[in-house]
Design an enzyme around this catalytic site. Structure first.
Site, short mmCIF file in Angstrom:
data_model
loop_
_atom_site.label_atom_id
_atom_site.label_comp_id
_atom_site.label_asym_id
_atom_site.label_seq_id
_atom_site.Cartn_x
_atom_site.Cartn_y
_atom_site.Cartn_z
N ASN A 135 0.83 -1.21 0.00
CA ASN A 135 0.00 0.00 0.00
C ASN A 135 0.86 1.27 0.00
O ASN A 135 0.38 2.35 0.28
CB ASN A 135 -0.96 0.01 1.19
CG ASN A 135 -0.23 0.01 2.54
OD1 ASN A 135 1.00 -0.05 2.59
ND2 ASN A 135 -0.98 0.08 3.62
N HIS A 137 3.53 1.69 1.93
CA HIS A 137 4.15 1.99 3.22
C HIS A 137 5.66 1.75 3.17
O HIS A 137 6.17 0.97 2.37
CB HIS A 137 3.49 1.22 4.37
CG HIS A 137 3.78 -0.25 4.38
ND1 HIS A 137 2.81 -1.21 4.20
CD2 HIS A 137 4.93 -0.95 4.58
CE1 HIS A 137 3.33 -2.41 4.29
NE2 HIS A 137 4.63 -2.29 4.51
N GLU A 142 2.56 4.02 7.55
CA GLU A 142 1.38 3.70 6.75
C GLU A 142 0.86 4.93 6.00
O GLU A 142 1.28 6.06 6.29
CB GLU A 142 0.29 3.15 7.67
CG GLU A 142 0.68 1.91 8.46
CD GLU A 142 0.68 0.63 7.61
OE1 GLU A 142 0.54 0.74 6.37
OE2 GLU A 142 0.82 -0.46 8.19
#
Length: 250
Positions: A135, A137, A142
């Protein structure tokens, strides 16, 4: 940003190993930050396969990128324990040459701040090696992470929890919810060179997003474009075909 497209995962790992060895040749007592996960395993094999490797690393210190909160190194799902098995023992690096946040410290925020201070006091990190998360990260930074974020405790995103849970399913079904990570600000401010490793077709979509987008907390990896020196190493499976070549040519 320097972009290097390698023909295979093995070639990517070899190029990454050369970057690490160059950093050590430049500064024998360097701080080298290393990640966990599947992508760096080839790099770790390259670094440990030489019988002279422990001598090459004798003055160096490894900075651990991340760990799960509340996990002791001897527990089977400890990232530090994993790093020791996969790399540190082969390089004969003891705890005296490992910088990390103690995951069971009674005041984890204070321990995080202390690590940032020590990195700064020691002149920064000569080379930080990172992997690209599915994603976007970086470590446990994050989506939504600020560019100036410090080392800290974080709640893992659902995508990261699911990914980690799948990995640990065969090891007792561990499902971590919180982690400790070097902050994006720590990485950007204190890393002289950053190497981002990207491997596998499953990373192709997020890699294209990384390449196309301007620095944004929505995809923390894009914040690395603000680094003083960023080297991106991707294998052809991750790079895809036409679009990556167009990006290379610009």
């Amino acid at each position: 940003m320097e972009l290097m497209i390698e023909s295979s995962y093995d070639a990517l790992s070899e190029s990454a190993a050369r970057l690490v060895e160059t950093a050590l040749a430049r500064k024998s007592d360097a701080l080298i930050c290393l990640p966990t996960g599947h992508t760096p395993l080839g790099l770790f094999r390259k670094l440990t396969e030489s019988p002279k490797a422990p001598e090459r690393w004798r003055g160096a210190t490894v900075v651990a990128l991340d760990e799960y909160l509340g996990v002791r190194p001897e527990q089977p799902h400890s990232l530090i324990g994993w790093l020791r098995r996969e790399l540190l023992d082969g390089l004969e690096i003891g705890n005296d040459r490992l910088l990390r946040v103690d995951p069971v410290h009674p005041e984890p925020s204070a321990a995080c701040a202390a690590l940032d201070r020590e990195i700064e006091e020691r002149g920064g990190i000569e080379l930080t090696v990172l992997g690209l998360g599915p994603n976007g990260h970086i470590g446990f930074n994050e989506p939504g992470t600020a560019a100036d974020s410090a080392t800290r405790v974080v709640r893992l995103a659902e995508a990261s929890i699911a990914s980690n849970a799948a990995y640990w399913k065969a090891r007792g079904g561990y499902e971590p919810e919180y982690g400790l990570t070097l902050g994006m600000g720590t990485i950007l401010r204190h890393s002289k060179t950053i190497a981002l490793l990207v491997s596998g077709a499953h990373k192709a979509d997020i890699f294209q997003q990384f390449l196309r987008q301007s620095p944004s907390p929505a995809i923390p990896a894009t914040l690395l474009k603000q680094a003083s020196r960023l080297i991106v190493l991707a294998d052809e499976a991750a790079a895809g075909k036409s679009e990556i070549r167009q990006t290379e040519d610009r």
